[in-house]
Design an enzyme around this catalytic site. Structure first.
Site, PDB file in Angstrom:
ATOM      1  N   HIS A 163      40.516 -24.029 -18.229  1.00 25.51           N
ATOM      2  CA  HIS A 163      40.271 -23.154 -17.085  1.00 25.51           C
ATOM      3  C   HIS A 163      39.114 -23.630 -16.197  1.00 25.51           C
ATOM      4  O   HIS A 163      37.995 -23.111 -16.314  1.00 25.51           O
ATOM      5  CB  HIS A 163      39.944 -21.749 -17.577  1.00 25.51           C
ATOM      6  N   GLU A 176      38.556 -22.770 -13.331  1.00 29.88           N
ATOM      7  CA  GLU A 176      38.124 -21.645 -12.500  1.00 29.88           C
ATOM      8  C   GLU A 176      37.084 -20.776 -13.200  1.00 29.88           C
ATOM      9  O   GLU A 176      36.490 -19.900 -12.562  1.00 29.88           O
ATOM     10  CB  GLU A 176      39.345 -20.809 -12.080  1.00 29.88           C
ATOM     11  N   CYS A 217      46.579 -23.310 -17.898  1.00 26.74           N
ATOM     12  CA  CYS A 217      46.840 -22.586 -19.149  1.00 26.74           C
ATOM     13  C   CYS A 217      48.238 -21.956 -19.125  1.00 26.74           C
ATOM     14  O   CYS A 217      49.219 -22.662 -19.265  1.00 26.74           O
ATOM     15  CB  CYS A 217      45.736 -21.561 -19.397  1.00 26.74           C
TER      16      CYS A 217
END
Lengths: 238, 304
Positions: free
Chosen positions: A204, A206, A105
């Protein structure tokens, strides 16, 4: 101190002193640019995979790091702080030493050669590395109410779809021939890309439990260690 | 909005809980600054703020002016949205779900259901789940935090005492919330239901907080932060980031102070950098000692 205690769920494994794993991707030392943003989420994912995360706030923190993640956050904040604390040049050197860097991002914006329009609001272009031959537009899908999740097909792991979380996300508008596209939206928009030792995702990984992108990156790091040592160079960071 | 996504043909799912909480995760380690004009918003962005809070009057002025403090003029909020690329938050009054609907309609990125404005409902907060826009809410203790999350807040901030420049309440509230979580982690599971009853908090969220060892959403500090050292203090106590309200634009050199506080939050554990950025910042905001405030003037008392 702000290490949220849930990090303690995942104990760092013991590693070889030089950070080189003897098997698999475990034991690799991965720096996470910890100026601002979601760096703890990357650290948790890396620990789960047996790698050792290191928070990078100053140039010396890059010493002994095998690969670097630039997390999501605010691209202007991260860019300005990287500039102010003298991190841009050391990360350039890190990339020149053939060490892998992954931007998610805001991190993708930090890697991008060109930054175009914003989907909404402002037009200050944040300082960045500019190594990856992509042009990205910030907030390209709109504001927070337009943020979304979607299933993606990955070019490197076709067994199942990847749930991708896009938050005020940028997107890749153009890319050079040197850039390989790893995932696209159904309308063809590229949202994950690789150029040699650089990896970029507009979303994302994560924030999910799916570790395939982290695993992919750790394999890039492992390969770079092997090929760097084959060249007989031990690249020492300043 | 869904129209936007379908025009991009992403066949995605917008405004999920993960997406709402996720934006707050991206704000961590950052400073969210109160601004009252587009020019102030640009100064904040230029200083490295990770978001701005758009409002008509900073809390210090709300205290001085008295009267009813309401949602800001949407035109003024839109002016700030157009001026910066970072996320823009705006405040709605506690319980005023129509102000929240208006803020969502003009495209703010987060709504702060805030005790700094005059509450319109002295019993109920906004039901935040049905909104596409995520909410941040204040808290003084764990029970209040988990009630707000139960109502749909995707981000929490400890309240502190806004508009004072006195960080004592921010410290009290952060220690109260984080201390309660530490105690919770030591509790055997059979005690959790009674503890949930005592807190007035949803049982499932009490269990989840014990499992995580932290609030299930991002937790910033707010209310009284005026210096880089104040900001780093809150970070070392264990919050995820910092709101600075009156502390920046009520000080002598807002741009310099804003930059210094941003650096202090990034390097909150590095005393040498903290010393460097704390030098020559000019006048801090004047400040009001919280201990001199009558209880009825304490904004932090608002919220139920």
């Amino acid at each position: 101190m702000n290490q949220s205690p849930n990090n303690l769920i995942f104990k760092p494994p013991s590693i070889a002193p030089n950070g080189v794993a003897s098997n698999g991707v475990g034991g690799l030392t991965i720096g996470i640019l910890a100026l601002q943003g979601a760096f703890l989420e990357h650290a948790n994912m890396l620990r789960r995979l047996g790698a050792v995360p290191v928070e990078v706030r100053l140039p010396d923190d890059l010493i002994g790091v095998d690969g670097l993640i630039i997390p999501g956050g605010e691209s202007t904040t991260i860019g300005k702080l990287a500039n102010q604390f003298g991190l841009v040049e050391p990360i350039q050197q890190f990339i020149k030493a053939n060490k892998p860097v992954w931007g998610t991002c805001a991190g993708m914006i930090f890697l991008a050669q060109n930054v175009g329009a914003t989907g909404s609001g402002g037009h200050v272009i944040p300082p960045r590395l500019g190594n990856m031959e992509i042009t990205v537009n910030r907030n390209a899908f709109g504001r927070q109410v337009d943020s979304f999740e979607v299933d993606l097909e990955l070019s490197f792991a076709t067994d199942q779809l990847f749930r991708a979380v896009f938050i005020r996300a940028p997107r890749i508008e153009t890319n050079s021939q040197a850039v390989e596209i790893l995932a696209r939206l159904t309308d063809g928009t590229p949202v994950a890309a690789r150029q040699d030792n650089l990896l970029a995702t507009a979303f994302h990984p994560e924030l999910t439990d799916d570790n395939r992108f982290h695993d992919y990156f750790l394999n890039m790091v492992k390969t770079s260690i092997t090929s760097n040592s084959k060249q007989g160079e031990v690249v020492v960071q300043k | 909005m869904s129209e936007k996504n379908s025009s991009n043909d992403t066949s995605g799912e917008a405004s999920t809980w993960r997406v709402k909480v996720g934006l707050a995760q991206m704000l961590k380690g950052g400073v969210i600054m109160d601004v009252v004009t587009p020019d102030q918003a640009k100064i904040a962005e230029d200083a490295g703020a990770c978001a701005v809070m758009a409002l008509e009057r900073v809390p210090a002025d709300i205290r001085v002016d008295g009267g009813v403090a309401r949602m800001s003029d949407p035109d003024m909020v839109e002016g700030i949205i157009d001026a910066v690329s970072i996320p823009v938050m705006a405040k709605a009054r506690i319980g005023h779900f129509v102000e929240a609907q208006i803020l969502q309609a003009i495209g703010v990125d987060y709504v702060d259901e805030s005790e700094v404005l005059t509450p319109v409902d002295e019993t109920y907060h906004i039901d935040k789940h049905p909104f596409k826009v995520p909410f941040v809410c204040g808290c003084r203790n764990l029970g209040e935090a988990l009630r707000r999350i139960g109502e749909g807040a995707a981000m929490i901030r400890t309240k502190g005492e806004a508009g004072t420049g006195d960080v004592v309440e921010a410290v009290r509230h952060a220690r109260t919330v984080l201390g309660a979580i530490r105690n919770l982690q030591q509790m055997p599971d059979e005690e959790l239901m009674t503890y949930a009853k005592e807190l007035g908090a949803p049982y499932e969220l009490v269990k989840e907080t014990k499992r995580l060892g932290r609030l299930p959403v991002v937790n910033f500090a707010a209310g009284g932060v005026a210096t880089p050292a104040d900001a780093a203090l809150m970070m070392q106590l264990g919050v995820d980031g910092v709101f600075v309200g009156s502390g920046i634009f009520k000080s002598g050199d807002p741009s310099k102070r804003a930059k210094a506080i941003v650096k202090a939050v990034t390097h909150y554990q590095n005393a040498e950098i903290l010393a460097e950025v704390s030098k020559n910042l000019g006048e801090a905001m004047v400040g009001i000692s919280v201990s001199s405030l009558p209880k009825e003037e304490m904004l932090g008392e608002r919220g139920w």
